[in-house]
Design an enzyme around this catalytic site. Structure first.
Site, short mmCIF file in Angstrom:
data_model
loop_
_atom_site.label_atom_id
_atom_site.label_comp_id
_atom_site.label_asym_id
_atom_site.label_seq_id
_atom_site.Cartn_x
_atom_site.Cartn_y
_atom_site.Cartn_z
N GLY B 293 50.50 -12.67 68.98
CA GLY B 293 50.27 -12.64 70.42
C GLY B 293 50.83 -11.37 71.05
CB SER B 294 52.10 -10.81 74.47
OG SER B 294 51.15 -11.71 74.99
CB THR B 295 55.39 -9.37 69.99
OG1 THR B 295 54.60 -10.18 69.13
CG2 THR B 295 56.47 -10.21 70.62
#
Lengths: 374, 589
Positions: B293-295
């Site tokens: 995801g956003s990492t």
């Protein structure tokens, strides 16, 4: 026994009344026990190398019918027929053995097998009985006709056979062939001074094997001094007999077959010892002894030197192989690759033994009217 | 040589029928020949009879009396000697504390042939070893076997007590036993060795030859037992409070790639590995792969800036969901307006990140991901390492979704090593569990420019100061980081209730030393998080607490950094960014 009228002159009827029925029954018993033992001992090995659970058992059964057919067909032969058949088999087997050296599959460091239609076949197995009969013929001719150099030809043939076996290399079989050949020479009346000389040469031969062949050296070292290396198979085997005790742990209850790589072949006697116990083991030894000694007893009564020598040689081969195999599992002699006749898994060996014992039955038939003047 | 040749050789003799000419001889000299043969056959048969008798005798001996050549005891003793030879080296942490060691223990066996009264011997044994099962032991003592185990691994006191019984049938064999004094603390890293003293998992397996080959030299790992303890304790607390099915955590030295702590939950006791189920034995930190995801937006922003595909002042329109090849990309917290690059990063806009990734293009994205070490298995010294799951074929839609961390699954240790390369000046180091002296640190590979790396530190600081990572902020140790929340794939596409929530934090962000990654597998929101289970609500506070506890242990002096924007820094490297309608300045560090 089975009711076959004495007057029955059909092929089967004549066979039944002339052949040595007791030996036939003993061999049938051994074969039956063998099939049971392969069924008990082989599944862990089959599982371990990723084959079907009963892979080895099924293949063993597939070989039983042809083996029985070979034994029956060969036992119908006259002594002359036996010797003719043996010479043909010997020539073919020698040619195929030479072929294995050139095109055979290498299995565990030795070239002994040929692939024929999905089955691997070990032609050198066929040499053993055929060579015994041919050597018997050569020795007996020389005894009867001094001008014929039968002994020399037999010596030359023997060196060629042992040479091929040494090249494969198959030390165990070379030992058996040498032992049988020597026993026949001895039975043919070899002067005792020569007996001594040949024993010396035999010891020298084992010494040469020890000096030149590393795996022979390792096996003998391990036998003489178990501390020197890994004697795993033999230790496991001894534990198996010990844990089996008098009556065994029960069919299928054995554990040693899970850790012995050759449980279905060379070490099947240990599986018998663990699962069925001492009494069954003694019964098997008794059956082997019965077949060998009864065969000798009948051979001694023969009037033909060729029949005596041939039957004696074939029985020596059978008995020697059984003795050595069982002695290995009991740590009486060093390990060598050798199957237990009619008990171990192995197609080539079964067919070869069927051939050998079929010839013994043929040679020791009584009153068949097929007496040869050999 | 052919049988027929033999025959013909005979035929070629002077006599026309030499084979049969012996008819007279058979009656004459042949008679004596047959007699000799009979005698010899009789001798051979007697030898066989003797052989079969010897064999039978030996069978009785082996089966009933045990083996007289004492081979079984010899086996066991040789086994004992082999075990002693197979001593394993200790495994220690960076400060020299034991992680794994070997103890020589004594195991009790009996030679049952020497037992005179099994019941009495058993009764005396029970006095000193009360836990023995009476019936089993009595049967063993009465078995008559040359070697039966009574009990493995006795204490010295028990050995002395048994010796004092003075029973000649009882004896000991020395055995080596592997001991892990901290139990489950670093179970997945150290692994375990089996009963035969061979390493079966983790470092024990990876360095099996080394541990057996040089048993005198302890193997020193980069793990710090104190960090490990803090990380495991905080992760375990988070797993409990968010009812997660598992968790993974890593503390990494950003300048060397040395792993200071690595935890995977649930875990197991390596002293009894058999009691751990498959889930517990599984190392999520190196063998688990997750869509992060956003990492991953950190990688997208870093590569886009580094390659010059965008500038820090650029931005993208995020008012409309992005439609691409039957897929629609939406934002989680939709701002629905034009967003600048820093805004895309700190508000974690999927649309913006996807557009940024498309601006990079597939080829450049793949080249950068490879430089970050995300396309192959992490080169860490563990046997349990996952191959990342990367798209094949790699289409535009993959490029876009990878921009915000979907469509590619990597292991936590891999993510940590990649993020470390973004903040440490742009050098990627292979993550490593072995201790190396400062002058022996393996050289890294340049991944991005030092300038881009500085910008990433500033942006990651902003995420903790103003964005989704506020709960990771820690007094005294300025933190920069990035949240990640990914939905797991269920039966019908992504499942909104099953999340992988993570936070990757770096401290001190002005001069990074350590990276802390926390990943929670399927956390559930609780009252404190108002039902949210996202990375910012669940994983970020765990990272904050870990940093608050390991900061003082790390020897890093606490500092207070000014809030981004408050500092009117004018030094080179100061960054002007457009944030939510106002321009703020980010100090250079």
């Amino acid at each position: 026994m089975i009711a076959v009228p004495r007057t029955d002159t059909s092929l089967l009827g004549r066979w039944w009344w002339t052949v040595d029925r007791w030996t036939v029954v003993a061999l049938a018993l051994l074969t039956g026990i063998g099939a049971l033992m392969v069924m008990a001992a082989s599944p862990p090995i089959a599982d371990r190398i990723g084959l079907g659970h009963f892979h080895f058992f099924q293949r063993h059964l597939v070989f039983l019918a042809p083996a029985a057919a070979v034994m029956f067909a060969v036992s119908l032969l006259s002594p002359t027929g036996v010797w003719r058949a043996a010479s043909v088999v010997l020539v073919i087997a020698l040619l195929l053995s030479v072929a294995t050296l050139l095109i055979g599959d290498e299995v565990k460091g030795a070239r002994r097998w040929l692939q024929i239609g999905g089955f691997s076949f070990q032609p050198s197995e066929m040499i053993k009985p055929a060579f015994a009969v041919v050597a018997a013929r050569l020795f007996s001719i020389q005894r009867q006709d001094r001008r014929f150099p039968g002994d020399l030809i037999a010596i030359g043939l023997f060196l060629a056979v042992v040479g091929i076996l040494a090249l494969q290399p198959d030390f165990g079989m070379a030992v058996v062939v040498s032992g049988v050949w020597f026993a026949q020479y001895f039975m043919a009346g070899l002067p005792l001074i020569w007996v001594g000389a040949l024993v010396g040469i035999g010891i020298a031969g084992i010494g040469a094997g020890y000096a030149l062949l590393p795996h022979v050296q390792i096996r003998i070292d391990r036998f003489l001094n178990p501390e020197s290396g890994d004697s795993y198979q033999v230790d496991m085997s001894l534990q198996a007999f010990s844990s089996g005790g008098m009556f065994g742990r029960g069919p299928g209850e054995g554990v040693v077959k899970g850790s012995l790589p050759d449980a279905h072949a060379d070490f099947i006697f240990a599986v018998v010892g663990e699962e069925f116990g001492l009494l069954v083991c003694l019964a098997i030894v008794g059956l082997f002894a019965f077949v060998v000694l009864r065969g000798f007893a009948r051979a001694i009564q023969e009037e033909s030197l060729f029949v005596m020598l041939a039957a004696g040689g074939l029985l020596t081969q059978f008995g020697l192989q059984a003795l050595l195999n069982m002695a290995v599992t009991l740590h009486l002699v060093p390990t060598k690759g050798m199957t237990l006749p009619f008990i171990s898994y192995g197609g080539s060996s079964l067919i070869s033994l069927a051939l050998a014992m079929g010839m013994v039955l043929a040679l020791t038939r009584r009153g068949s009217g097929a007496r040869s003047d050999l | 040589m052919n049988g027929r040749d033999v025959r013909s050789a005979g035929d070629s003799g002077s006599d026309p029928r030499p084979g049969w000419s012996g008819a007279v001889r058979l009656e004459g000299s042949g008679k004596t020949l047959l007699d000799v043969g009979r005698d010899r056959l009789l001798i051979a048969a007697s030898l066989f009879a003797l052989g079969f008798l010897i064999l039978s005798g030996r069978l009785v001996e082996v089966a009933l009396l045990g083996d007289s050549s004492a081979s079984i005891v010899a086996t066991a003793q040789r086994g004992g000697a082999a075990v002693t030879r197979m001593a394993r080296a200790d495994i220690i942490d960076r400060n020299g504390f034991f992680l794994a060691t070997s103890l020589t223990t004594q195991s009790l066996y009996a030679d049952a042939r020497l037992v005179r009264d099994a019941a009495a011997t058993m009764a005396r044994l029970r006095e000193v070893l009360p836990k023995l099962d009476g019936k089993t032991v009595r049967d063993k003592l009465a078995s008559g076997r040359g070697f039966v185990w009574i009990r493995r691994n006795l204490t010295p006191r028990q050995v002395a007590a048994v010796n004092n019984l003075g029973e000649p049938a009882l004896a000991f064999l020395a055995e080596q036993r592997r001991v892990y004094p901290h139990g489950a603390l670093a179970a997945h890293v150290i692994g375990y060795a089996g009963i035969d003293n061979r390493g079966l998992a983790g470092i024990e397996r990876a360095f099996d030859e080394r541990l057996l080959g040089a048993p005198g030299e302890p193997l020193r790992l980069s793990l710090d037992l104190r960090f490990q303890h803090v990380l495991r304790e905080e992760l375990a607390a988070a797993v409990e409070s968010f009812r997660a099915i598992g968790a993974a955590g890593v503390v990494l030295d950003v300048d060397t790639g040395a792993v200071a702590a690595m935890v995977s939950l649930p875990d197991f006791d390596p002293n009894r590995p058999g009691t751990g189920d498959r889930e517990a034995l599984f190392n999520r930190a190196s063998l688990g792969t997750y869509e992060m995801g956003s990492t991953f937006k950190s990688f997208t922003v870093a590569m886009a800036l580094d390659a010059g595909a965008i500038g820090i002042g650029d931005g993208y329109d995020t008012t409309e969901p992005l439609r691409l090849a039957r897929h629609t990309i939406r934002d989680f917290h939709a701002e629905s307006r034009w967003l600048s690059v820093p805004e895309i990063f700190i508000h974690s806009s999927n649309i913006g990140a996807a557009k940024m990734a498309l601006a990079m293009g597939t080829e450049r994205q793949r080249a950068y991901l490879d430089r970050f070490g995300l396309l192959g298995p992490a080169p860490i010294e563990l046997p349990e390492v996952a191959q990342p799951l990367v798209p094949d074929p790699w289409r535009d839609i993959n490029t876009a979704t990878i921009g915000f961390g979907h469509g590619i699954a990597v292991s936590p240790i891999q993510l940590a090593a990649g993020i470390a390369a973004l903040v440490n000046g742009g050098i990627r180091h292979a993550p490593s569990l072995l201790w190396r002296d400062a002058d022996a640190v393996l050289a890294g590979v340049p991944a991005i420019s030092p300038r881009t790396s500085r910008t990433m530190r500033q942006l990651m600081h902003l995420v903790v100061a103003h964005g989704t990572g506020r709960k990771a902020a820690t007094a005294g140790y300025p933190v920069g980081g990035k949240t990640g929340t990914a939905e797991k794939i269920g039966e019908n596409g992504y499942d909104r209730r099953r999340l992988v929530s993570s936070f990757v934090g770096v401290f001190p962000i002005n001069r990074p030393r350590y990276l802390v990654l926390v990943l929670l597998d399927e956390p559930k929101g609780n009252d404190q998080t108002h039902g949210y289970a996202t990375g910012g609500w669940t994983a970020a506070p765990v990272v904050g607490r870990v940093i608050a506890r390991i900061g003082p242990l790390s020897g890093i002096a606490p500092v207070e950094l000014p809030e981004p924007g408050e500092d009117s820094g004018t030094e080179p490297g100061m960054l002007r960014v457009n944030l939510d309608g106002s321009e703020i300045r980010l100090a250079a560090f």
